[in-house]
Design a protein around this motif. Sequence first.
Motif, mmCIF file in Angstrom:
data_model
loop_
_atom_site.group_PDB
_atom_site.id
_atom_site.type_symbol
_atom_site.label_atom_id
_atom_site.label_comp_id
_atom_site.label_asym_id
_atom_site.label_seq_id
_atom_site.Cartn_x
_atom_site.Cartn_y
_atom_site.Cartn_z
ATOM 1 N N GLN A 271 0.845 -1.198 0.000
ATOM 2 C CA GLN A 271 0.000 0.000 0.000
ATOM 3 C C GLN A 271 0.880 1.248 0.000
ATOM 4 O O GLN A 271 2.032 1.213 0.421
ATOM 5 N N GLU B 267 -9.326 -5.770 13.320
ATOM 6 C CA GLU B 267 -8.989 -6.277 11.996
ATOM 7 C C GLU B 267 -8.914 -5.136 10.993
ATOM 8 O O GLU B 267 -9.777 -4.265 10.959
ATOM 9 N N SER B 268 -7.863 -5.176 10.189
ATOM 10 C CA SER B 268 -7.789 -4.267 9.049
ATOM 11 C C SER B 268 -8.175 -5.094 7.822
ATOM 12 O O SER B 268 -8.512 -6.272 7.954
ATOM 13 N N VAL B 269 -8.122 -4.503 6.641
ATOM 14 C CA VAL B 269 -8.420 -5.269 5.435
ATOM 15 C C VAL B 269 -7.485 -6.477 5.340
ATOM 16 O O VAL B 269 -7.900 -7.575 5.006
ATOM 17 N N LYS B 270 -6.212 -6.242 5.687
ATOM 18 C CA LYS B 270 -5.196 -7.275 5.488
ATOM 19 C C LYS B 270 -4.892 -8.127 6.714
ATOM 20 O O LYS B 270 -4.268 -9.165 6.580
ATOM 21 N N THR C 160 -3.158 0.199 9.772
ATOM 22 C CA THR C 160 -3.903 0.936 8.725
ATOM 23 C C THR C 160 -5.415 0.786 8.918
ATOM 24 O O THR C 160 -5.855 0.560 10.033
ATOM 25 N N ASP C 161 -6.184 0.881 7.839
ATOM 26 C CA ASP C 161 -7.639 0.961 7.930
ATOM 27 C C ASP C 161 -8.252 -0.137 8.781
ATOM 28 O O ASP C 161 -8.334 -1.288 8.337
ATOM 29 N N VAL D 46 -11.261 -2.136 10.005
ATOM 30 C CA VAL D 46 -12.607 -2.337 9.450
ATOM 31 C C VAL D 46 -13.496 -3.186 10.360
ATOM 32 O O VAL D 46 -14.672 -3.371 10.071
ATOM 33 N N PRO E 236 -14.250 -2.801 0.359
ATOM 34 C CA PRO E 236 -14.662 -1.416 0.616
ATOM 35 C C PRO E 236 -15.843 -0.892 -0.209
ATOM 36 O O PRO E 236 -16.656 -0.148 0.334
ATOM 37 N N LEU F 10 -0.601 -3.873 -3.693
ATOM 38 C CA LEU F 10 -1.188 -5.213 -3.812
ATOM 39 C C LEU F 10 -2.343 -5.447 -2.841
ATOM 40 O O LEU F 10 -3.185 -6.304 -3.071
ATOM 41 N N GLY F 11 -2.392 -4.660 -1.765
ATOM 42 C CA GLY F 11 -3.491 -4.795 -0.807
ATOM 43 C C GLY F 11 -4.814 -4.502 -1.478
ATOM 44 O O GLY F 11 -5.762 -5.293 -1.419
ATOM 45 N N THR G 62 -12.224 -11.186 3.068
ATOM 46 C CA THR G 62 -11.866 -9.933 3.723
ATOM 47 C C THR G 62 -13.070 -9.007 3.710
ATOM 48 O O THR G 62 -14.175 -9.390 3.332
ATOM 49 N N PHE G 63 -12.838 -7.788 4.142
ATOM 50 C CA PHE G 63 -13.834 -6.737 4.085
ATOM 51 C C PHE G 63 -13.585 -6.002 2.782
ATOM 52 O O PHE G 63 -12.471 -5.563 2.519
ATOM 53 N N GLY H 12 -3.098 3.782 1.851
ATOM 54 C CA GLY H 12 -4.054 2.976 2.608
ATOM 55 C C GLY H 12 -4.878 2.144 1.643
ATOM 56 O O GLY H 12 -5.258 2.625 0.577
ATOM 57 N N VAL H 13 -5.145 0.900 2.029
ATOM 58 C CA VAL H 13 -5.835 -0.034 1.134
ATOM 59 C C VAL H 13 -7.217 0.492 0.745
ATOM 60 O O VAL H 13 -7.597 0.472 -0.426
ATOM 61 N N VAL H 14 -7.967 0.978 1.705
ATOM 62 C CA VAL H 14 -9.347 1.402 1.433
ATOM 63 C C VAL H 14 -9.367 2.601 0.479
ATOM 64 O O VAL H 14 -10.108 2.616 -0.508
ATOM 65 N N GLU H 15 -8.505 3.576 0.762
ATOM 66 C CA GLU H 15 -8.432 4.764 -0.099
ATOM 67 C C GLU H 15 -8.022 4.376 -1.530
ATOM 68 O O GLU H 15 -8.594 4.860 -2.512
ATOM 69 N N ASP I 90 -5.866 -6.917 -4.187
ATOM 70 C CA ASP I 90 -6.534 -8.102 -3.674
ATOM 71 C C ASP I 90 -7.998 -7.836 -3.342
ATOM 72 O O ASP I 90 -8.867 -8.652 -3.654
ATOM 73 N N THR I 91 -8.318 -6.695 -2.703
ATOM 74 C CA THR I 91 -9.728 -6.416 -2.391
ATOM 75 C C THR I 91 -10.513 -6.155 -3.673
ATOM 76 O O THR I 91 -11.675 -6.541 -3.780
#
Lengths: 373, 132
Positions: free
Chosen positions: A28, B63-66, B39-40, B42, A319, A227-228, A316-317, A31-34, A231-232
């Motif tokens: 990242q 937990e974060s995304v990763k 980081t984020d 979630v 976004p 890569l984070g 995973t979660f 940030g992964v979500v952003e 993957d999402t």
Amino acid sequence: MKKTPLYDRHVALGAKLIDFGGWAMPVQYTGVVEEHHATRTKAGLFDICHMGEIDVRGPQAFDLLQRVMSRNLEKQTIGQIKLSVLTNEQGGIIDDLTVYKLADDHYMVVTNAASKDKDLRWLQSRKQEGNFSDVEITDRTDQLGKLDLQGPQAQAILQTLTENDLTPLKYYHAMHMAVAGVQSLVSRSGYTGEDGFEIYAGSERIGTLWDRLLNAGSDAGLKPIGLGARDTLRLEAGMMLYGHEMCETVSPCEVVYGWLIDLEKDFIGREALIQQKKQGVTRKLVGFEMVERGIARAGYKVFTDGREIGEVTSGTFVPTLNKAVGLAFVPAIYTDPETEMDIRIRDRDVKAKVVKLPFYKREDKHIFYNVFI
Amino acid sequence: MSKTNPTDRKYSKEHEWVRDQGDDTVTLGITDYAQEMLTDIVFVELPAIGKKVKQMEPVAVVESVKSVSDVFAPVSGEVIEVNLILENRPELINQDAFGEGWIAKMKMNKPEELKGLMDAAGYEAMIREEKH
């Protein structure tokens, strides 16, 4: 660890680096979500130089590939890409890859980073075994760099750097063009569920291309993506990842790759797959979403009525959908949408249900999905 | 850049903070440095009220995304309150790890354990060490 030609740029951008298949890769930047949202709503640029490119050239290039690939390449036109799997004699997946037809006697096979060496060995030994003497197999991974430009703004951004009109370039098709003065092979394809391009160019020029693209796209909101988020993005779009959903003991019929098999033609693994189709597979990959609070992760077990029935391969979660989803292997009788199951998260059974794939589909997708890839 | 670590509380090696409320109860959470590393965030799994934990046993999960990470109890005791807002707004830990992102309150049964934890300066020294 191996470094891509963009390594110093990732460090300068403050990226967090991880080992991915033996490569030091950015997981990242901010940030992964952003980064995930940037790709879905604007555009994202990915360093994909770690993936393998293998050139297959010569009068027997087609014959060799037709023998090793599950997909029938007979009707593939020049410039067209075919998604395919390499299967072993048992019908297990050695790798999932894309086959670019560049000329009648010239193909480029794009492999997963961690699978490249075994794919190369597999192709070479099948060449020997089948007496395909008139074909040359060359690993071009080190000479070629690859950037993925993905998202709704991808075409507009790329168009500012090339004279070639991108509009006629169809999904899963490629063409040669100069991008920012760099000779490149550009295909409309990707691994995010968005419109976008995969761009191949000489390693020594990939840094220039990266800089020029980021610069050209900055007003449109283009961001470097790690890569984070890759993957999402792929999971949300219901795409599989080798090493998670697939390995050498998983058949294409068990995952969502049944459509990649053409049993009418002869290829390695065909007999095993015919048997499998006749008998039916006992386990299948399904998409699920959590009904109760919790995030299922790869390796977590799936239960029904307290009985273990399967395992999560990715989870995973995600976004954009703002929920926890995943892929899991379960017995074939549990694959209907809405089927309830429990996922064991830290000794607690948490409710989930089977849902249809993909989890996320972009609104304008029909434009590209009309074309059978 | 991490926010300054407040001096009104103690810190654990696993990046939790704990603030003594003065009545044998404490508030705990993870540090700003920890949220930055994760980081984020979630998802937060909060403990049940009444859960008893020993020092450095897991008391919650973030937990974060990763990643999935345990939050360890910096002191032994019983959970008396949890920050339920985190169930819907786990990102509060990212935004305000030392304030609104608190995770739980505990009644200590060994208040002397507080003495063994680091103060802000000690914690900062440990982070500097970790970064090298």
